[in-house]
Design a protein around this motif. Structure first.
Motif, PDB file in Angstrom:
ATOM      1  N   GLU A 152     -17.389   9.312 -11.244  1.00 54.81           N
ATOM      2  CA  GLU A 152     -16.317   9.735 -10.792  1.00 54.81           C
ATOM      3  C   GLU A 152     -15.090  10.041 -11.274  1.00 54.81           C
ATOM      4  O   GLU A 152     -14.085  10.560 -11.355  1.00 54.81           O
ATOM      5  CB  GLU A 152     -15.283   7.940 -10.687  1.00 54.81           C
ATOM      6  N   LEU A 153     -15.506  10.823 -12.928  1.00 53.12           N
ATOM      7  CA  LEU A 153     -15.367  11.261 -13.453  1.00 53.12           C
ATOM      8  C   LEU A 153     -14.818  13.542 -12.518  1.00 53.12           C
ATOM      9  O   LEU A 153     -14.976  13.088 -11.914  1.00 53.12           O
ATOM     10  CB  LEU A 153     -15.928  12.413 -14.122  1.00 53.12           C
ATOM     11  N   PRO A 154     -12.869  13.408 -12.873  1.00 47.64           N
ATOM     12  CA  PRO A 154     -13.053  15.132 -12.295  1.00 47.64           C
ATOM     13  C   PRO A 154     -14.091  15.569 -12.557  1.00 47.64           C
ATOM     14  O   PRO A 154     -14.991  15.767 -13.484  1.00 47.64           O
ATOM     15  CB  PRO A 154     -12.322  15.209 -13.203  1.00 47.64           C
ATOM     16  N   PHE A 155     -14.195  16.533 -11.154  1.00 45.84           N
ATOM     17  CA  PHE A 155     -15.181  17.389 -10.830  1.00 45.84           C
ATOM     18  C   PHE A 155     -15.309  18.303 -12.087  1.00 45.84           C
ATOM     19  O   PHE A 155     -16.591  18.172 -13.061  1.00 45.84           O
ATOM     20  CB  PHE A 155     -15.666  17.937  -9.930  1.00 45.84           C
ATOM     21  N   SER A 156     -14.722  18.946 -12.953  1.00 48.51           N
ATOM     22  CA  SER A 156     -14.512  20.344 -13.513  1.00 48.51           C
ATOM     23  C   SER A 156     -15.397  19.079 -15.476  1.00 48.51           C
ATOM     24  O   SER A 156     -15.624  19.446 -15.843  1.00 48.51           O
ATOM     25  CB  SER A 156     -13.436  20.723 -13.821  1.00 48.51           C
ATOM     26  N   ASP A 157     -15.183  18.530 -15.718  1.00 45.41           N
ATOM     27  CA  ASP A 157     -15.286  17.510 -16.390  1.00 45.41           C
ATOM     28  C   ASP A 157     -16.267  16.782 -16.869  1.00 45.41           C
ATOM     29  O   ASP A 157     -17.226  16.790 -17.596  1.00 45.41           O
ATOM     30  CB  ASP A 157     -14.335  15.974 -16.644  1.00 45.41           C
ATOM     31  N   LEU A 158     -16.993  16.278 -15.443  1.00 43.15           N
ATOM     32  CA  LEU A 158     -17.786  16.216 -15.075  1.00 43.15           C
ATOM     33  C   LEU A 158     -19.211  17.153 -15.557  1.00 43.15           C
ATOM     34  O   LEU A 158     -20.454  17.120 -16.251  1.00 43.15           O
ATOM     35  CB  LEU A 158     -18.735  15.851 -13.469  1.00 43.15           C
ATOM     36  N   MET A 159     -19.340  18.328 -14.869  1.00 44.17           N
ATOM     37  CA  MET A 159     -20.261  19.958 -15.361  1.00 44.17           C
ATOM     38  C   MET A 159     -19.661  20.357 -16.463  1.00 44.17           C
ATOM     39  O   MET A 159     -20.418  19.874 -17.082  1.00 44.17           O
ATOM     40  CB  MET A 159     -18.920  20.494 -14.311  1.00 44.17           C
TER      41      MET A 159
END
Ligand code: SAM
Ligand code: DTB
Ligand code: SF4
Length: 330
Positions: free
Chosen positions: A34-41
């Motif tokens: 559920e993290l924002p995509f860029s944070d997860l990457m």
């Protein structure tokens, strides 16, 4: 109040607290999804870079050594005898045929050779021939992997003795969704086989399939189960379903690429020291989509024109992609 007398005494080994790595609950994995995509990457890249050369990609070549006519009813599989998939069946290959394919794979740069058989599990009479294949491939200087289904007592030890490095056996999805996809064996059967593989001292390759109509909660459940294996698998294949006409999942809609990349990132973060393989389904992805998966922390691929019964990107195409992305094979 702390007692200074106690604090000044070093703890004996028996008194040392035992620290277990925190368990990855389904909720904790879901929070990653559920993290924002860029944070997860970003987190996935950090995990990758702390443990690996981020531009090195492990390459495994697959060969189907026994094709089709399988008793099981796995809803995604072209090789079940229960579905009309038009597949041409093939009895167990000879060691000579396998060796020729392994030599070609080595020449192309593969580091590991994986042999797959469409069995519920190997019969006692089948094992000597597979052991001979493993020993012969190992003698070429390749790492060896087999995927033969459910193992009976002692079979993992026999394979280890033959020189096997890895056994592939996927959990495939979350426990609560497994019965929607397969009814002829259970999740516990698969966990038991993984346990016997570990007990034999083999390395474990275990992952799953995404895009079978499962929910995000199920995807998190799969990753949680894999990450909580103790130790986690050394190799984690994440397959994007290749829909096979004639199977129950033959009309499945493709999963959104960002959700697929999130699954890879969740595997990378929860199993930071494992090779995470961008596995089946690469043929259907663009170069940019594959690059996204490498950014998400994948550092392994299937390399060679064929998977088991479906096609994979041609080797020269992969070599061009590696060149464009500055990746190198290992
Ligand atoms: N019979 C053995 C077994 O089931 O473990 C070994 C072979 S089986 C084909 C190995 C794995 O391939 C499955 O567990 C599944 O993850 C993957 N697989 C099979 N068909 C697939 C498909 N159509 N798309 C994506 N992955 C697939
Ligand atoms: C794995 O996780 N994926 C591979 C390997 N382990 C055995 C198999 C992919 C099969 C894709 C469909 C096919 O070619 O039949
Ligand atoms: Fe048989 Fe394996 Fe295919 Fe299931 S996934 S039908 S066990 S070959």
């Amino acid at each position: 109040m702390n007692n200074p007398a106690i604090l000044s005494q070093p703890l004996s080994p028996a008194q040392q607290p035992i620290f277990h790595a925190p368990a990855w609950t389904v909720d904790a994995v879901l929070a990653l999804f559920e993290l924002p995509f860029s944070d997860l990457m970003f987190q996935a890249q950090q995990a990758l870079r702390e443990n690996f050369d981020p531009n090195a990609v492990q390459r495994s070549t697959l060969l189907s050594v026994k094709t089709g006519n399988c008793s099981e009813d796995c809803g995604y599989c072209s090789q079940s005898k229960r579905y009309q998939t038009g597949l041409e069946t093939q009895r167990l290959l000879s060691t000579e045929e396998v060796l020729a394919a392994a030599k070609a794979a080595k020449e192309q740069g593969a580091g590991r050779f994986c042999m797959g058989a469409a069995w519920r599990g190997p019969k006692e009479k089948d094992l000597p021939a597979v052991m001979e294949m493993v020993s012969a491939v190992k003698a070429l200087g390749l790492e060896t992997c087999v995927t033969l289904g459910i193992l009976k007592d002692g079979q993992a030890d026999q394979l280890k003795e033959a020189g096997l490095d890895y056994y592939n056996h996927n959990l495939d999805t979350a426990p609560e969704f497994y019965g929607d996809v397969v009814t002829t064996h259970t999740y516990q059967d698969r966990l038991d086989t993984l346990q016997s593989v570990r007990a034999a001292g083999l390395k474990v390759c275990s992952g799953g399939i995404v895009g079978m109509g499962e929910t995000r909660q199920h995807r998190a459940g799969l990753i949680s189960k894999l990450a909580n294996l103790d130790p986690p698998p050394e190799s984690v294949p994440i397959n994007n379903l290749v829909p096979i006409p004639g199977t129950p999942l033959g009309n499945s809609d493709p999963i959104d690429i960002f959700e697929f990349a999130r699954t890879i990132a969740a595997a990378r973060i929860t199993m930071p020291r494992s090779y995470v393989r961008l596995s089946a389904g690469r043929e259907q992805m663009s170069e940019a989509e594959q690059a996204l998966c490498f950014l998400a922390g994948a550092n392994s691929i299937f390399y060679g024109d064929h998977l088991l019964t479906t096609s994979n990107p041609q080797t020269p195409r992969d070599n061009v992609l590696f060149e464009k992305l500055g990746l190198h094979g290992v």
